[in-house]
Design an enzyme around this catalytic site. Structure first.
Site, PDB file in Angstrom:
ATOM      1  N   ASP A  78       0.873  -1.176   0.000  1.00  0.00           N
ATOM      2  CA  ASP A  78       0.000   0.000   0.000  1.00  0.00           C
ATOM      3  C   ASP A  78       0.905   1.219   0.000  1.00  0.00           C
ATOM      4  O   ASP A  78       1.545   1.516   1.002  1.00  0.00           O
ATOM      5  CB  ASP A  78      -0.902  -0.010   1.234  1.00  0.00           C
ATOM      6  CG  ASP A  78      -1.818   1.206   1.304  1.00  0.00           C
ATOM      7  OD1 ASP A  78      -1.750   2.063   0.392  1.00  0.00           O
ATOM      8  OD2 ASP A  78      -2.608   1.300   2.265  1.00  0.00           O
ATOM      9  N   ASN A 105       4.053   2.292 -10.666  1.00  0.00           N
ATOM     10  CA  ASN A 105       2.862   2.510 -11.482  1.00  0.00           C
ATOM     11  C   ASN A 105       1.651   2.933 -10.664  1.00  0.00           C
ATOM     12  O   ASN A 105       0.768   3.620 -11.177  1.00  0.00           O
ATOM     13  CB  ASN A 105       2.551   1.221 -12.260  1.00  0.00           C
ATOM     14  CG  ASN A 105       1.156   1.222 -12.834  1.00  0.00           C
ATOM     15  OD1 ASN A 105       0.869   1.900 -13.813  1.00  0.00           O
ATOM     16  ND2 ASN A 105       0.260   0.453 -12.204  1.00  0.00           N
ATOM     17  N   SER A 154       2.788  11.261 -16.678  1.00  0.00           N
ATOM     18  CA  SER A 154       1.715  11.521 -17.646  1.00  0.00           C
ATOM     19  C   SER A 154       2.000  12.786 -18.437  1.00  0.00           C
ATOM     20  O   SER A 154       2.533  13.766 -17.897  1.00  0.00           O
ATOM     21  CB  SER A 154       0.383  11.664 -16.913  1.00  0.00           C
ATOM     22  OG  SER A 154      -0.645  12.068 -17.796  1.00  0.00           O
ATOM     23  N   ALA A 205      -5.635  18.100  -9.740  1.00  0.00           N
ATOM     24  CA  ALA A 205      -4.756  17.457  -8.765  1.00  0.00           C
ATOM     25  C   ALA A 205      -3.937  16.360  -9.419  1.00  0.00           C
ATOM     26  O   ALA A 205      -2.740  16.206  -9.127  1.00  0.00           O
ATOM     27  CB  ALA A 205      -5.591  16.882  -7.623  1.00  0.00           C
ATOM     28  N   TYR A 206      -4.552  15.597 -10.329  1.00  0.00           N
ATOM     29  CA  TYR A 206      -3.831  14.506 -10.990  1.00  0.00           C
ATOM     30  C   TYR A 206      -2.682  15.057 -11.833  1.00  0.00           C
ATOM     31  O   TYR A 206      -1.538  14.594 -11.732  1.00  0.00           O
ATOM     32  CB  TYR A 206      -4.779  13.695 -11.872  1.00  0.00           C
ATOM     33  CG  TYR A 206      -4.097  12.578 -12.607  1.00  0.00           C
ATOM     34  CD1 TYR A 206      -3.799  11.376 -11.972  1.00  0.00           C
ATOM     35  CD2 TYR A 206      -3.712  12.723 -13.935  1.00  0.00           C
ATOM     36  CE1 TYR A 206      -3.147  10.345 -12.640  1.00  0.00           C
ATOM     37  CE2 TYR A 206      -3.055  11.705 -14.616  1.00  0.00           C
ATOM     38  CZ  TYR A 206      -2.779  10.520 -13.960  1.00  0.00           C
ATOM     39  OH  TYR A 206      -2.119   9.509 -14.626  1.00  0.00           O
ATOM     40  N   LYS A 210       1.471  14.572 -11.243  1.00  0.00           N
ATOM     41  CA  LYS A 210       2.386  13.993 -12.225  1.00  0.00           C
ATOM     42  C   LYS A 210       3.497  14.976 -12.600  1.00  0.00           C
ATOM     43  O   LYS A 210       4.599  14.555 -12.964  1.00  0.00           O
ATOM     44  CB  LYS A 210       1.612  13.522 -13.458  1.00  0.00           C
ATOM     45  CG  LYS A 210       0.691  12.341 -13.173  1.00  0.00           C
ATOM     46  CD  LYS A 210       1.443  11.142 -12.617  1.00  0.00           C
ATOM     47  CE  LYS A 210       0.563   9.914 -12.471  1.00  0.00           C
ATOM     48  NZ  LYS A 210       1.308   8.727 -11.982  1.00  0.00           N
ATOM     49  N   THR A 242      -8.485   2.208 -19.045  1.00  0.00           N
ATOM     50  CA  THR A 242      -8.398   1.653 -17.699  1.00  0.00           C
ATOM     51  C   THR A 242      -9.576   2.172 -16.889  1.00  0.00           C
ATOM     52  O   THR A 242     -10.314   3.054 -17.341  1.00  0.00           O
ATOM     53  CB  THR A 242      -7.092   2.086 -16.992  1.00  0.00           C
ATOM     54  OG1 THR A 242      -7.084   3.521 -16.893  1.00  0.00           O
ATOM     55  CG2 THR A 242      -5.866   1.631 -17.760  1.00  0.00           C
TER      56      THR A 242
END
Length: 284
Positions: A78, A105, A154, A205-206, A210, A242
């Site tokens: 985790d 990942n 990304s 935020a994502y 990245k 995904t």
């Protein structure tokens, strides 16, 4: 003479791109540049996941297609838990002394347009801080003559998304982990204060997590530049079908695994501290 075995770890590998990375590592290991240059005849891959039941289910599937030279085992992990990360590192040191490949990942992304302090905290915890903890825990264990550390980042986190040239320059020029930490802390504080837009941040935020991952990767490569054989790179797998990206993405998970595995196994001419996408090395 005992046969030489390499050891690889893939995080977030019970589904999606992570699982596909495990499968592609297994399929492409024999005859790869890394296998040939190290003289290794076998590979042991640790498929890691937070959910043990899902991890073990994925393990059975990937084992069915692995060649005889590749063994795959499950280990719980985790990346939101420092204790879990260091338990894995301790286990690897006791079992193997060193490892050869680490592919970070595991990540999260929220659905929909919502953007606030809670989403920022939820996203940065695994995507930046968990990835950083993995890197710091495992860099001492990576073989200094040929080790590969690959952080899945990304194109969503390219610096052109920032409206502040100063912020972009600070990300691009960061050469130490605390510099990147400071940027992530500023982002959190500016979102909390409601000043993120005027400060030049991008409202995702994502994407910002990245940006942090790519900057972290570059800083770690600078930090380990004296270990000439250790290569530390970031990679965009592309827009992949995904649970995170959704069904409209154009690439399959198998296609998304190509770039990370290339950085793990192929001859990349000693490149370290670089960011890669489908076109090759990208000027981030």
């Amino acid at each position: 003479m005992a046969e030489k075995e390499l050891v690889a770890i893939v995080t977030g590998a019970n589904k999606g791109i992570g699982k596909a990375i495990v499968e592609r590592l297994a399929a492409r290991f024999e005859g790869s540049y890394l296998a040939q240059t190290t003289g290794a005849s076998s590979l042991l891959i640790y498929l890691t996941a937070r959910d043990e039941s899902r991890g073990l289910a994925a393990l059975q599937e990937v084992r069915n297609t692995a060649p005889a030279s590749v063994k795959i085992e499950f280990h719980p992990l985790d990346i939101n838990s420092t204790e879990s990360i260091h338990a894995l590192a301790k286990s690897m040191k006791e079992r193997h002394g060193q490892i050869d490949v680490l592919i970070n990942n595991a990540a999260v992304a929220t659905k929909g347009p919502a953007f606030d302090e809670q989403i920022v905290e939820f996203t940065l915890a695994p995507n930046y801080y968990g990835t950083k903890e993995m890197c710091l825990a495992f860099l001492p264990l990576l073989n200094p003559t040929h080790g590969r550390l690959i952080n899945v980042s990304s194109m969503g986190g390219v610096l052109s998304r920032l409206s502040s040239p100063d912020l972009a320059a600070r990300f691009r020029n960061a050469r130490a982990v605390p510099e990147v930490d400071a940027l992530m802390a500023e982002f959190r504080a500016d979102v909390k204060a409601g000043t993120w837009k005027e400060k030049g941040w991008y409202g995702s935020a994502y994407a910002t997590s990245k940006m942090g991952v790519t900057a972290l990767t570059r800083a770690l490569a600078h930090q380990t530049r004296d270990k000439n054989g250790l290569l530390v790179n970031a990679v965009c797998p592309g827009w992949v079908k995904t649970d995170m990206a959704g069904p409209s993405a154009p690439k399959t998970v198998e296609e998304g695994a190509v770039n990370p595995v290339m950085l793990a196994l192929d001859d990349i001419k000693g490149k370290s501290g670089t960011f890669w996408n489908d076109s090759g090395e990208y000027e981030w």
